[in-house]
Motif scaffolding. Structure first.
Motif, short mmCIF file in Angstrom:
data_model
loop_
_atom_site.label_atom_id
_atom_site.label_comp_id
_atom_site.label_asym_id
_atom_site.label_seq_id
_atom_site.Cartn_x
_atom_site.Cartn_y
_atom_site.Cartn_z
N MET A 83 13.99 25.07 1.09
CA MET A 83 14.65 25.90 0.08
C MET A 83 16.16 25.66 0.02
O MET A 83 16.80 25.91 -1.00
N ALA A 84 16.73 25.13 1.07
CA ALA A 84 18.19 25.13 1.27
C ALA A 84 18.94 24.18 0.34
O ALA A 84 18.38 23.21 -0.18
N ASN A 85 20.23 24.48 0.17
CA ASN A 85 21.14 23.55 -0.49
C ASN A 85 21.33 22.31 0.39
O ASN A 85 21.29 22.39 1.61
N LYS A 86 21.55 21.17 -0.24
CA LYS A 86 21.74 19.91 0.48
C LYS A 86 23.11 19.32 0.16
O LYS A 86 23.72 19.62 -0.87
N ILE A 87 23.57 18.44 1.04
CA ILE A 87 24.82 17.75 0.81
C ILE A 87 24.54 16.38 0.20
O ILE A 87 23.42 15.87 0.29
N LYS A 88 25.57 15.77 -0.42
CA LYS A 88 25.34 14.53 -1.15
C LYS A 88 24.92 13.38 -0.24
O LYS A 88 24.26 12.43 -0.68
N GLN A 89 25.26 13.47 1.05
CA GLN A 89 24.89 12.40 1.97
C GLN A 89 23.38 12.34 2.23
O GLN A 89 22.88 11.35 2.75
N THR A 90 22.67 13.44 1.88
CA THR A 90 21.21 13.43 2.08
C THR A 90 20.45 13.29 0.76
O THR A 90 19.21 13.31 0.76
N PHE A 91 21.17 13.15 -0.35
CA PHE A 91 20.54 12.94 -1.65
C PHE A 91 19.62 11.72 -1.58
O PHE A 91 19.94 10.76 -0.90
N PRO A 92 18.46 11.71 -2.22
CA PRO A 92 17.93 12.67 -3.20
C PRO A 92 17.19 13.87 -2.63
O PRO A 92 16.52 14.57 -3.39
N GLU A 93 17.27 14.13 -1.32
CA GLU A 93 16.63 15.33 -0.78
C GLU A 93 17.20 16.56 -1.46
O GLU A 93 18.43 16.71 -1.56
N THR A 94 16.33 17.44 -1.91
CA THR A 94 16.73 18.60 -2.70
C THR A 94 15.89 19.81 -2.29
O THR A 94 14.66 19.74 -2.31
N GLY A 95 16.55 20.90 -1.91
CA GLY A 95 15.82 22.14 -1.66
C GLY A 95 15.45 22.79 -2.98
O GLY A 95 16.20 22.72 -3.96
N TRP A 96 14.30 23.46 -3.01
CA TRP A 96 13.85 24.00 -4.30
C TRP A 96 14.72 25.17 -4.77
O TRP A 96 14.69 25.54 -5.95
N GLY A 97 15.53 25.72 -3.88
CA GLY A 97 16.46 26.76 -4.31
C GLY A 97 17.61 26.21 -5.15
O GLY A 97 18.27 26.98 -5.87
N MET A 98 17.85 24.91 -5.09
CA MET A 98 18.98 24.33 -5.83
C MET A 98 18.78 24.36 -7.34
O MET A 98 19.68 24.79 -8.08
N PRO A 99 17.63 23.94 -7.88
CA PRO A 99 17.45 24.02 -9.33
C PRO A 99 17.02 25.39 -9.83
O PRO A 99 16.93 25.60 -11.04
N LEU A 100 16.75 26.34 -8.92
CA LEU A 100 16.20 27.62 -9.34
C LEU A 100 17.09 28.34 -10.36
O LEU A 100 16.59 28.93 -11.32
N GLY A 101 18.39 28.27 -10.17
CA GLY A 101 19.30 28.98 -11.08
C GLY A 101 19.24 28.50 -12.52
O GLY A 101 19.57 29.27 -13.43
N THR A 102 18.79 27.27 -12.74
CA THR A 102 18.73 26.75 -14.11
C THR A 102 17.65 27.43 -14.94
O THR A 102 17.63 27.29 -16.16
N PHE A 103 16.75 28.15 -14.28
CA PHE A 103 15.65 28.83 -14.99
C PHE A 103 16.05 30.23 -15.45
O PHE A 103 15.29 30.86 -16.17
N PHE A 104 17.22 30.72 -15.02
CA PHE A 104 17.63 32.09 -15.34
C PHE A 104 18.86 32.10 -16.25
O PHE A 104 19.61 31.11 -16.32
N ASP A 105 19.08 33.24 -16.90
CA ASP A 105 20.26 33.37 -17.73
C ASP A 105 21.47 33.71 -16.85
O ASP A 105 21.38 33.78 -15.62
N SER A 106 22.60 33.94 -17.50
CA SER A 106 23.86 34.09 -16.77
C SER A 106 23.97 35.42 -16.03
O SER A 106 24.94 35.64 -15.30
N THR A 107 22.98 36.32 -16.19
CA THR A 107 23.04 37.60 -15.48
C THR A 107 22.48 37.50 -14.06
O THR A 107 22.52 38.47 -13.32
N VAL A 108 21.94 36.34 -13.69
CA VAL A 108 21.40 36.14 -12.35
C VAL A 108 22.27 35.14 -11.60
O VAL A 108 22.47 34.02 -12.06
N VAL A 109 22.77 35.56 -10.45
CA VAL A 109 23.59 34.69 -9.59
C VAL A 109 22.74 34.33 -8.38
O VAL A 109 22.32 35.20 -7.62
N ILE A 110 22.48 33.04 -8.20
CA ILE A 110 21.70 32.59 -7.05
C ILE A 110 22.64 32.46 -5.84
O ILE A 110 23.67 31.80 -5.91
N ASP A 111 22.25 33.11 -4.75
CA ASP A 111 23.02 33.04 -3.50
C ASP A 111 22.09 32.49 -2.42
O ASP A 111 21.33 33.22 -1.80
N ASN A 112 22.16 31.18 -2.23
CA ASN A 112 21.20 30.49 -1.37
C ASN A 112 21.70 30.46 0.06
O ASN A 112 22.61 29.72 0.41
#
Length: 270
Positions: free
Chosen positions: A38-67
């Motif tokens: 779920m976690a945020n990743k750093i660019k040195q581990t890209f393309p590894e991506t936690g699923w919490g990273m794109p989650l915010g793109t599914f919500f409008d601006s009233t939801v702030v993701i705090d991972n």
């Protein structure tokens, strides 16, 4: 005379109009607590991506993701390292906490993180009840499946005991459950033995400069895999009609052209 009446009447009319205009919903925070899937990743581990990273793109601006999810953490180590208490202290009424552990709790070969099922249950209950005391909304999630097929090409369950505990706690405490274990198995099965490699960090030597020797990882996700897993969670939020579903971003109108990214924009998961 008429002019004077109109001059005196327009402030009242304006107030009446404003009374019928619905105030925009207040912003809420969606806290994510969990492990490396779920976690945020750093660019040195890209393309590894936690699923919490794109989650915010599914919500409008009233939801702030705090991972707050962290690599390698179990429920026990998340608590021992004092990663939970700051979340509790910051919670506001109406916020959400998505709770997804299990991968590291079940790692008996790693005593620094292993958590027996009974202790795992106690820790989940702590997360749930302390969230509720702050009038926030806990949501339990079973751990996402690992990519593991039997010899006949059928996806295998990889979190049997810990998913069962998560389901039991959700039922006992009457909190929403997103069964990512089950849903992700179904998704990986649909992709099949070979195509499912696109979801996980299956890289051949030379595929990416961050992994010159390649990588054979059936736990962590690529950008595509992370987005697909986030989409499973969002679809379940809709299906269960959680209040959070009202804050899912509306689709762009047909033929609409998204605004161009700024010159400093970083590549993100769609």
């Amino acid at each position: 005379m008429l002019i004077r009446i109109l001059k005196n009447a327009w402030p009242v009319a304006l107030l009446l109009l404003l009374a019928f205009v619905q105030a925009p919903p207040k912003k809420i925070r969606l806290y994510l607590i969990g492990d490396s899937t779920m976690a945020n990743k750093i660019k040195q581990t890209f393309p590894e991506t936690g699923w919490g990273m794109p989650l915010g793109t599914f919500f409008d601006s009233t939801v702030v993701i705090d991972n707050r999810a962290q690599n390698g953490r179990s429920t026990r180590t998340f608590l021992a390292e004092n990663r939970w208490q700051p979340v509790v202290d910051a919670l506001q009424e109406g916020d959400y906490v998505f709770i997804q552990f299990g991968h590291n709790d079940e790692a008996e070969n790693y005593p620094d993180r292993y958590t027996p099922p009974a202790d795992y249950r106690k820790n989940l209950i702590k997360f749930v009840t302390e969230t509720q005391r702050r009038k926030a909304n806990p949501v339990l999630l079973t751990p996402i499946t690992r990519r593991k097929f039997d010899k006949d090409g059928h996806i295998m369950e990889t979190h049997v005991a810990y998913s069962a505990v998560t389901v039991e706690v959700a039922r006992q405490y009457k909190v929403p459950l997103i069964d990512l274990d089950k849903m992700s198995r179904e998704l990986v099965q649909q992709f099949g033995v070979e195509n499912s490699k696109l979801l996980y960090m299956q890289l051949a030597p030379g595929d990416h400069p961050n992994y010159p020797l390649g990588r054979n990882d059936n736990t962590h996700f690529t950008e595509l895999g992370a987005r697909k897993m986030a989409q499973l969670a969002v679809n379940e939020i809709k299906a269960q009609r959680l209040p959070l579903a009202e804050r899912i971003a509306k689709p762009l109108p047909k033929n609409a052209v998204p605004p161009p990214a700024g010159k400093d924009a970083q590549p993100t998961t769609p």
